[in-house]
Scaffold this motif. Structure first.
Motif, PDB file in Angstrom:
ATOM      1  N   ASP A  81      33.140  64.189  10.015  1.00 31.35           N
ATOM      2  CA  ASP A  81      32.236  65.104  10.717  1.00 31.35           C
ATOM      3  C   ASP A  81      30.778  64.717  10.544  1.00 31.35           C
ATOM      4  O   ASP A  81      29.988  64.780  11.480  1.00 31.35           O
ATOM      5  N   TYR A  82      30.394  64.270   9.335  1.00 34.98           N
ATOM      6  CA  TYR A  82      28.981  63.955   9.116  1.00 34.98           C
ATOM      7  C   TYR A  82      28.544  62.731   9.919  1.00 34.98           C
ATOM      8  O   TYR A  82      27.410  62.660  10.397  1.00 34.98           O
ATOM      9  N   ALA A 135      27.721  48.212   2.328  1.00 37.33           N
ATOM     10  CA  ALA A 135      28.468  49.172   3.158  1.00 37.33           C
ATOM     11  C   ALA A 135      27.789  50.529   3.271  1.00 37.33           C
ATOM     12  O   ALA A 135      28.440  51.560   3.207  1.00 37.33           O
ATOM     13  N   LEU A 136      26.466  50.523   3.465  1.00 34.81           N
ATOM     14  CA  LEU A 136      25.734  51.778   3.620  1.00 34.81           C
ATOM     15  C   LEU A 136      24.984  51.808   4.953  1.00 34.81           C
ATOM     16  O   LEU A 136      23.783  51.541   5.018  1.00 34.81           O
ATOM     17  N   PRO A 137      25.682  52.142   6.059  1.00 35.06           N
ATOM     18  CA  PRO A 137      24.975  52.295   7.337  1.00 35.06           C
ATOM     19  C   PRO A 137      23.958  53.430   7.216  1.00 35.06           C
ATOM     20  O   PRO A 137      24.246  54.469   6.604  1.00 35.06           O
ATOM     21  N   HIS A 138      22.788  53.259   7.800  1.00 36.01           N
ATOM     22  CA  HIS A 138      21.742  54.284   7.654  1.00 36.01           C
ATOM     23  C   HIS A 138      22.133  55.610   8.298  1.00 36.01           C
ATOM     24  O   HIS A 138      21.619  56.663   7.911  1.00 36.01           O
ATOM     25  N   SER A 139      23.048  55.558   9.275  1.00 35.05           N
ATOM     26  CA  SER A 139      23.474  56.788   9.941  1.00 35.05           C
ATOM     27  C   SER A 139      24.585  57.511   9.183  1.00 35.05           C
ATOM     28  O   SER A 139      24.956  58.629   9.539  1.00 35.05           O
ATOM     29  N   TRP A 140      25.119  56.882   8.148  1.00 39.23           N
ATOM     30  CA  TRP A 140      26.248  57.454   7.386  1.00 39.23           C
ATOM     31  C   TRP A 140      25.715  58.380   6.304  1.00 39.23           C
ATOM     32  O   TRP A 140      25.037  57.954   5.385  1.00 39.23           O
ATOM     33  N   ALA A 153      25.650  60.952  14.695  1.00 36.82           N
ATOM     34  CA  ALA A 153      25.660  60.211  15.961  1.00 36.82           C
ATOM     35  C   ALA A 153      25.218  61.112  17.111  1.00 36.82           C
ATOM     36  O   ALA A 153      24.457  60.682  17.996  1.00 36.82           O
ATOM     37  N   ARG A 154      25.685  62.339  17.099  1.00 39.03           N
ATOM     38  CA  ARG A 154      25.269  63.301  18.134  1.00 39.03           C
ATOM     39  C   ARG A 154      23.745  63.458  18.143  1.00 39.03           C
ATOM     40  O   ARG A 154      23.103  63.455  19.196  1.00 39.03           O
ATOM     41  N   ASP A 155      23.155  63.565  16.947  1.00 38.52           N
ATOM     42  CA  ASP A 155      21.696  63.709  16.845  1.00 38.52           C
ATOM     43  C   ASP A 155      20.989  62.454  17.343  1.00 38.52           C
ATOM     44  O   ASP A 155      19.981  62.528  18.050  1.00 38.52           O
TER      45      ASP A 155
END
Length: 367
Positions: free
Chosen positions: A243-244, A44-49, A249-251
């Motif tokens: 928020d993180y 459960a560790l998405p690289h974007s998280w 995701a915005r980046d």
């Protein structure tokens, strides 16, 4: 009760020696044992998280002898506990060594005997209010609930929870997980309930369910797990998420589409996640070395680079260990001033209300 790592409990004579040397010796032994195991299994560790892509890459670079086996990156906290339960006698690749779960899942996993204690060398700099005194689980980072908005599809960016019920947002609002299993989604319901006058805990959970019932009946709620891809495709133009995750995701989307990230005016909820080692970890030494890396200055700053506030943030800031460019990249401090940190008990009673009541009250099958 001790707040020191167990390997610091040395005799009086040995206290005359350098504690740094004692720790270095312990670390050398731990590194050797972890390298002998050769594998770390995460889940459960998405690289974007929270910048986990860089964190995992950093661990691999520091310890190339240890391969990282990544299970089910999109799993929720409940799924992580189930993976431990389902693999108690399994030393194969489906058994997780470590978990990263919402705060309410820490005590639950301890009560079930699913995790084992370990105190990292920087234990004292983790706030006492966010760690198990015996070392079974410990805070890793926190963020606040926010709205991620696709500006190509949403003309007026919502600024508060009440806005999301307006007709202009028909078929646009999604959660970033299944509220029956995902800590992020469970706490989004809590935040909505607090914004609607509920006291943190069961009352806010129930008010949050009524809020999402109204949203679903209005046709505004989309029963799809929202993420950067679904936002960009237009399936979920507004996603309620940490928020993180929204900032990352915005980046990633880099202006295609343009994205707004908004911390709502009311119901500003801070969510703490915690780390723990499986009681049945096939690679317990690799798991401990992973924890040492996560709670080192390097690991903590990588989380901060991923827009998370790491557990040692206050201590590291006071010691001048946080690069200024990482501080400058964070949203304005005032966005966090009104943040409410629910207690373990409040999260637990909210979780019971949300998980137990979602199907009956809201009736939307999020998947």
């Amino acid at each position: 009760m001790t707040t020191k790592p167990m390997h610091w409990l040395v005799g009086a004579a040995a206290l005359l020696a350098s504690t740094a040397l004692v720790h270095a010796e312990d670390m050398a032994a731990l590194e050797a044992a972890a390298k002998a195991e050769g594998i770390l299994t995460t889940i459960a560790l998405p690289h974007s998280w929270c910048g986990y892509g860089d964190v995992i890459a950093g661990f691999k670079a520091k310890y190339p002898e240890i391969s990282v086996n990544e299970l089910n990156p999109d799993a929720g906290s409940a799924d992580e506990l189930e993976a431990i339960r389902a693999n108690k006698g399994n030393t194969g690749p489906q058994a997780p060594d470590v978990i990263d779960v919402g705060l309410a899942f820490g005590p639950q996993s301890k009560e079930e005997g699913l995790i084992q204690p370990y105190k990292v060398s920087t234990w004292d700099e983790i706030p006492d209010s966010a760690k198990d005194p015996d070392g079974y689980w410990y805070a890793d980072y926190y963020g606040v609930m926010s709205f991620m908005v696709n500006k190509d599809l949403v003309d007026n960016t919502p600024t508060d929870w009440a806005d999301l019920l307006k007709p202009e947002y028909a078929g646009q609002v999604a959660l970033a997980g299944d509220p029956r299993a995902s800590n992020q989604a469970i706490l989004a319901v809590l935040a909505a309930g607090m914004a609607n006058g509920g006291t943190a805990g069961k009352e806010a959970g129930e008010k949050g369910l009524e809020y999402f019932k109204a949203m679903n009946e209005a046709g505004n709620f989309v029963p799809v797990i929202g993420k950067a891809g679904t936002l960009a495709q237009g399936a979920t133009p507004i996603v309620v998420m940490w928020d993180y995750n929204a900032l990352a995701a915005r980046d990633t989307l880099a202006g295609n589409p343009p994205v707004d990230v908004v911390v709502p005016k009311t119901g500003v909820l801070a969510g703490v996640y915690v780390q723990a080692i499986s009681a049945h970890a096939p690679h317990p030494n690799a798991a401990k070395l992973w924890m040492e890396y996560l709670y080192s200055d390097e690991g903590q700053n990588l989380w901060l680079k991923g827009y998370c506030h790491p557990a040692r943030f206050n201590a590291m800031a006071a010691a001048g260990k946080i690069p200024q460019e990482l501080m400058d990249a964070l949203p304005p401090a005032e966005s966090y001033e009104a943040a409410y940190f629910p207690t373990i008990e409040e999260q637990g009673t909210n979780k019971e209300a949300v998980v137990g009541g979602w199907d009956a009250v809201v009736g939307a099958n999020v998947q």
